[in-house]
Design a protein around this motif. Structure first.
Motif, PDB file in Angstrom:
ATOM      1  N   ALA A 222     -51.806  36.759  17.173  1.00  0.00           N
ATOM      2  CA  ALA A 222     -51.180  36.236  15.959  1.00  0.00           C
ATOM      3  C   ALA A 222     -49.711  35.884  16.209  1.00  0.00           C
ATOM      4  CB  ALA A 222     -51.278  37.257  14.826  1.00  0.00           C
ATOM      5  N   THR A 223     -49.248  34.864  15.511  1.00  0.00           N
ATOM      6  CA  THR A 223     -47.824  34.532  15.531  1.00  0.00           C
ATOM      7  C   THR A 223     -47.016  35.698  14.975  1.00  0.00           C
ATOM      8  OG1 THR A 223     -48.405  32.218  15.179  1.00  0.00           O
ATOM      9  CG2 THR A 223     -46.111  32.856  14.773  1.00  0.00           C
ATOM     10  N   VAL A 224     -47.524  36.303  13.908  1.00  0.00           N
ATOM     11  CA  VAL A 224     -46.946  37.512  13.333  1.00  0.00           C
ATOM     12  C   VAL A 224     -48.013  38.181  12.477  1.00  0.00           C
ATOM     13  CG1 VAL A 224     -46.015  36.345  11.284  1.00  0.00           C
ATOM     14  CG2 VAL A 224     -44.976  38.491  12.062  1.00  0.00           C
ATOM     15  N   THR A 225     -47.989  39.490  12.431  1.00  0.00           N
ATOM     16  CA  THR A 225     -48.865  40.261  11.551  1.00  0.00           C
ATOM     17  C   THR A 225     -48.031  40.839  10.418  1.00  0.00           C
ATOM     18  OG1 THR A 225     -50.405  40.848  13.331  1.00  0.00           O
ATOM     19  CG2 THR A 225     -50.399  42.262  11.379  1.00  0.00           C
ATOM     20  N   LEU A 226     -48.438  40.556   9.191  1.00  0.00           N
ATOM     21  CA  LEU A 226     -47.762  41.086   8.007  1.00  0.00           C
ATOM     22  C   LEU A 226     -48.510  42.327   7.532  1.00  0.00           C
ATOM     23  CD1 LEU A 226     -47.229  37.747   6.004  1.00  0.00           C
ATOM     24  CD2 LEU A 226     -45.735  38.779   7.737  1.00  0.00           C
ATOM     25  N   MET A 227     -47.860  43.463   7.585  1.00  0.00           N
ATOM     26  CA  MET A 227     -48.437  44.721   7.114  1.00  0.00           C
ATOM     27  C   MET A 227     -47.973  44.961   5.684  1.00  0.00           C
ATOM     28  SD  MET A 227     -50.358  46.451   9.257  1.00  0.00           S
ATOM     29  CE  MET A 227     -50.816  46.451  11.002  1.00  0.00           C
ATOM     30  N   LYS A 228     -48.908  44.930   4.750  1.00  0.00           N
ATOM     31  CA  LYS A 228     -48.584  45.052   3.349  1.00  0.00           C
ATOM     32  C   LYS A 228     -48.729  46.491   2.852  1.00  0.00           C
ATOM     33  CE  LYS A 228     -47.733  43.391   0.283  1.00  0.00           C
ATOM     34  NZ  LYS A 228     -48.673  42.931  -0.740  1.00  0.00           N
TER      35      LYS A 228
ATOM     36  N   THR B 168     -51.042  31.382  13.916  1.00  0.00           N
ATOM     37  CA  THR B 168     -51.902  32.200  13.059  1.00  0.00           C
ATOM     38  C   THR B 168     -51.098  33.342  12.482  1.00  0.00           C
ATOM     39  OG1 THR B 168     -53.905  31.711  14.343  1.00  0.00           O
ATOM     40  CG2 THR B 168     -53.940  33.696  12.996  1.00  0.00           C
ATOM     41  N   VAL B 169     -51.247  33.582  11.206  1.00  0.00           N
ATOM     42  CA  VAL B 169     -50.672  34.761  10.578  1.00  0.00           C
ATOM     43  C   VAL B 169     -51.801  35.708  10.197  1.00  0.00           C
ATOM     44  CG1 VAL B 169     -50.653  33.772   8.241  1.00  0.00           C
ATOM     45  CG2 VAL B 169     -49.091  35.640   8.813  1.00  0.00           C
ATOM     46  N   CYS B 170     -51.644  36.971  10.536  1.00  0.00           N
ATOM     47  CA  CYS B 170     -52.548  38.022  10.047  1.00  0.00           C
ATOM     48  C   CYS B 170     -51.842  38.737   8.906  1.00  0.00           C
ATOM     49  CB  CYS B 170     -52.877  39.035  11.139  1.00  0.00           C
ATOM     50  SG  CYS B 170     -54.003  38.437  12.408  1.00  0.00           S
ATOM     51  N   LEU B 171     -52.499  38.883   7.786  1.00  0.00           N
ATOM     52  CA  LEU B 171     -51.965  39.681   6.682  1.00  0.00           C
ATOM     53  C   LEU B 171     -52.917  40.839   6.441  1.00  0.00           C
ATOM     54  CD1 LEU B 171     -50.306  38.498   3.387  1.00  0.00           C
ATOM     55  CD2 LEU B 171     -51.906  40.411   3.396  1.00  0.00           C
ATOM     56  N   VAL B 172     -52.431  42.052   6.651  1.00  0.00           N
ATOM     57  CA  VAL B 172     -53.238  43.256   6.439  1.00  0.00           C
ATOM     58  C   VAL B 172     -52.986  43.700   5.009  1.00  0.00           C
ATOM     59  CG1 VAL B 172     -53.794  45.564   7.258  1.00  0.00           C
ATOM     60  CG2 VAL B 172     -52.994  43.826   8.879  1.00  0.00           C
ATOM     61  N   ALA B 173     -53.972  43.461   4.156  1.00  0.00           N
ATOM     62  CA  ALA B 173     -53.796  43.660   2.720  1.00  0.00           C
ATOM     63  C   ALA B 173     -53.697  45.137   2.364  1.00  0.00           C
ATOM     64  CB  ALA B 173     -54.955  43.019   1.954  1.00  0.00           C
ATOM     65  N   ASP B 174     -53.129  45.362   1.203  1.00  0.00           N
ATOM     66  CA  ASP B 174     -53.026  46.716   0.654  1.00  0.00           C
ATOM     67  C   ASP B 174     -53.948  46.800  -0.560  1.00  0.00           C
ATOM     68  OD1 ASP B 174     -52.063  49.340   0.291  1.00  0.00           O
ATOM     69  OD2 ASP B 174     -50.434  48.662  -0.990  1.00  0.00           O
TER      70      ASP B 174
ATOM     71  N   PHE C  44     -46.887  47.975  19.218  1.00  0.00           N
ATOM     72  CA  PHE C  44     -47.688  46.950  18.548  1.00  0.00           C
ATOM     73  C   PHE C  44     -47.813  45.735  19.467  1.00  0.00           C
ATOM     74  CE2 PHE C  44     -49.065  44.072  15.186  1.00  0.00           C
ATOM     75  CZ  PHE C  44     -49.881  44.908  14.439  1.00  0.00           C
ATOM     76  N   PRO C  45     -48.988  45.116  19.533  1.00  0.00           N
ATOM     77  CA  PRO C  45     -49.241  44.095  20.557  1.00  0.00           C
ATOM     78  C   PRO C  45     -48.640  42.718  20.291  1.00  0.00           C
ATOM     79  CG  PRO C  45     -51.189  44.393  19.200  1.00  0.00           C
ATOM     80  CD  PRO C  45     -50.218  45.462  18.794  1.00  0.00           C
ATOM     81  N   GLY C  46     -48.002  42.525  19.155  1.00  0.00           N
ATOM     82  CA  GLY C  46     -47.387  41.243  18.833  1.00  0.00           C
ATOM     83  C   GLY C  46     -46.312  41.426  17.786  1.00  0.00           C
TER      84      GLY C  46
ATOM     85  N   SER D  87     -37.895  32.909  10.993  1.00  0.00           N
ATOM     86  CA  SER D  87     -37.679  32.327  12.323  1.00  0.00           C
ATOM     87  C   SER D  87     -38.973  32.332  13.132  1.00  0.00           C
ATOM     88  CB  SER D  87     -36.584  33.095  13.072  1.00  0.00           C
ATOM     89  OG  SER D  87     -37.041  34.389  13.463  1.00  0.00           O
ATOM     90  N   LEU D  88     -39.874  33.261  12.824  1.00  0.00           N
ATOM     91  CA  LEU D  88     -41.186  33.297  13.471  1.00  0.00           C
ATOM     92  C   LEU D  88     -42.154  32.301  12.853  1.00  0.00           C
ATOM     93  CD1 LEU D  88     -41.624  37.179  13.731  1.00  0.00           C
ATOM     94  CD2 LEU D  88     -41.184  35.619  15.635  1.00  0.00           C
ATOM     95  N   LEU D  89     -41.875  31.908  11.605  1.00  0.00           N
ATOM     96  CA  LEU D  89     -42.792  31.053  10.847  1.00  0.00           C
ATOM     97  C   LEU D  89     -42.065  29.834  10.289  1.00  0.00           C
ATOM     98  CD1 LEU D  89     -44.645  33.849   8.818  1.00  0.00           C
ATOM     99  CD2 LEU D  89     -45.597  32.524  10.728  1.00  0.00           C
ATOM    100  N   PRO D  90     -41.539  28.979  11.127  1.00  0.00           N
ATOM    101  CA  PRO D  90     -40.844  27.795  10.609  1.00  0.00           C
ATOM    102  C   PRO D  90     -41.833  26.855   9.924  1.00  0.00           C
ATOM    103  CG  PRO D  90     -41.168  27.612  12.968  1.00  0.00           C
ATOM    104  CD  PRO D  90     -41.584  29.003  12.595  1.00  0.00           C
TER     105      PRO D  90
END
Length: 403
Positions: free
Chosen positions: A318-324, A210-216, A351-353, A199-202
Motif C-alpha cells: 500500500a502507498t499508506v495504511t490508514l488505521m482508524k 493504493t490506500v488501505c483503510l482499516v476501519a473501526d 510496520f511493513p509500509g 505528501s504520501l497521497l498527492p
C-alpha cells in the motif's frame, strides 16, 4: 503464540480497581450483556448462556471455547492455552476485551456450534445499535452538509473529509464548513501530521497507488470513512482503495461487510450529494477500485506486530495504511503505558509500509506527543484527556520496515 509480555514497559492489565481498563471489564461488559439481552427475543438457551458469561467474566476465570467451536484452534494460538484458568482481570486487557466479545458471540449462538438449533447463527447481536445510528437524525444532517461541501475548493473538501473520518460520530461537517468549530477542533487535535499524510497521497498522481483503510466502527463512524475513500479515488490521490473490516462482529460497534452494505444503502437513498457519493462508491466496488477485505487477524486480540505474513504483504504493497480508531491504535503501537513522548515512528518501526493513525482518544495508550503538549493536557485535565474522546491525533510514519 501471543506477543511476549516481557518487553518493558509492561502490557496493560485490568486488575487495578478504579482504572479505565478495570471499569471496562467490571462495569461496561456486564452492562453490554444486559443491552444485548434486551435487543433480541432470545430463548432460554441464550439467556442461560448470557447469565453464565456475566458470572464468569466478573467472578470467574478464562475458560476455553467449547470443543466444537470452529475457531477454537485459532484462539488457542492466540492465547487461551496460556491464559485459561486466570482471572479476566489478570490477563492483558487487550486480550481480555477481545475474548469477551468472542464468548458473547458464543453465548447468543452466532457461530451455531454444537447447538441443535442454529437459528441464531450469523445474527449480529449489535446490529440494532448500528442501524439506529445510521437512521439517527444527526446522520441525515451530516449527509445534508455534503451539498455545501461540493462547491468548496478541493483543499477544503479534503480537510473536511479527513477530519470527518478522524472524529467519527463527533464529526460535524456543518460546523467545519462554517468555521464555527475551528477552535474546538484545533484544541482537540493534539498531534497533527496531516501534511506528512498528504505528501504520501498527492492529488492527480501519475502513478497508481493504493490506500488501505482499516476501519473501526460501523454506523455514523463508517460513513465518513467511505466518504473519505470516495474523495481519494475521485481526486485520484490513489487508483485503488482496500477497506479492511471485521470478518464477524467483534467489539460492540466494529464494522463488518454487512455494515458496509448498510452504509452504502444509507448513502444511496439519501437526498442530494450524499447519493452521488453512494453511487460512486457502489460503482467503485463493482469495478474493483474499492475492495473490502475481512482478514481473520482483524479479530485477533493481539498487536499488529504479530500480524501474519499475508497481511504484512498487503500492507507493504500500500502507498499508506490508514488505521482508524482507538482499538486499531492500541494494536498498532502496542497496548502498553509508554511515555506519551515516545516517538510514533519508533513504536511502529515494525510496520511493513507507511502508516497513519486517525484516532480519537478513548483509552490510556498514547505516544507521539511533544513534551509541552503533554504537560498542558495533564495540567488542564489530569489524565482524563486520555479516555474522554475529546482529543484526537493524526500521526504518520513513512518508515518502511525491512523485516
Amino acid at each position: 503464540m501471543p506477543a511476549s509480555d516481557s518487553v518493558s514497559p509492561p502490557v496493560i492489565l485490568g486488575n487495578e480497581p478504579g482504572s479505565f481498563p478495570w471499569s471496562v471489564l467490571a462495569e461496561r461488559h456486564p452492562a453490554l450483556i444486559q443491552k444485548v439481552r434486551d435487543a433480541f427475543p432470545y430463548g432460554p438457551e441464550q439467556h442461560r448462556a448470557l447469565d453464565a458469561l456475566l458470572k464468569n467474566c466478573t467472578e470467574g476465570v478464562v475458560e476455553p471455547l467449547p470443543a466444537g467451536a470452529e475457531d477454537r484452534g485459532q484462539w488457542e494460538e492466540w492465547g487461551t492455552l496460556e491464559y485459561a484458568g486466570r482471572s479476566w482481570f489478570d490477563v492483558p486487557w487487550l486480550w481480555a476485551e477481545g475474548y469477551f466479545y468472542r464468548q458473547l458471540l458464543e453465548a447468543v449462538g452466532y457461530f451455531g456450534g454444537s447447538r441443535s438449533d442454529a437459528a441464531w447463527r450469523g445474527i449480529d447481536p449489535f446490529r440494532p445499535f448500528k442501524l439506529a445510528e445510521l437512521d439517527a437524525p444527526e446522520t441525515g444532517e451530516e449527509l445534508a452538509a455534503l451539498d455545501d461541501l461540493v462547491g468548496r475548493p478541493a483543499e477544503e473538501q479534503t480537510r473536511a473529509l479527513l477530519h470527518g473520518s478522524l472524529w467519527g460520530n463527533r464529526a460535524d461537517l456543518g460546523f467545519r464548513l462554517s468555521g464555527a468549530d475551528e477552535g474546538g477542533e484545533a484544541a482537540g487535535l493534539v498531534a497533527d501530521d496531516s501534511e506528512a499524510l498528504w505528501s504520501l497521497l498527492p492529488p492527480a498522481r501519475r502513478t497508481a497507488g493504493t490506500v488501505c483503510l482499516v476501519a473501526d466502527n460501523a454506523g455514523r463512524e463508517l460513513v465518513p470513512d467511505l466518504l473519505l475513500l470516495d474523495h481519494l479515488l475521485t481526486r485520484r490521490h490513489v487508483e485503488r482503495a482496500v477497506l479492511h473490516v471485521k470478518p464477524h462482529p467483534f467489539f460492540v460497534s466494529d464494522a463488518t461487510t454487512a455494515d458496509v452494505v448498510d452504509a452504502l444503502h444509507r448513502l444511496t437513498r439519501a437526498p442530494g450529494e450524499a447519493a452521488a457519493y453512494g453511487r460512486r462508491l457502489w460503482s467503485a466496488m463493482a469495478d474493483g477500485r474499492l475492495v473490502v477485505r475481512a482478514h481473520p487477524f482483524s479479530c485477533a486480540p493481539l498487536p499488529y506486530a504479530a500480524m501474519p505474513d499475508d497481511l504484512r504483504e498487503e500492507f507493504a504493497s500500500a502507498t499508506v495504511t490508514l488505521m482508524k480508531g482507538d482499538l486499531n491504535y492500541r494494536r498498532l503501537v502496542g497496548d502498553r503505558l509508554r511515555p506519551p513522548t515516545t516517538p510514533f515512528a519508533d513504536v511502529t518501526a515494525y510496520f511493513p509500509g507507511p502508516v497513519a493513525a486517525l484516532r480519537t482518544l478513548k483509552s490510556d495508550v498514547i505516544v507521539g506527543l511533544d513534551a509541552r503538549t503533554e504537560s498542558a493536557l495533564v495540567t488542564a485535565e489530569g489524565q482524563r484527556w486520555r479516555t474522554s474522546g475529546t482529543r484526537a491525533v493524526i500521526q504518520v510514519s513513512s518508515h518502511v520496515s525491512r523485516s
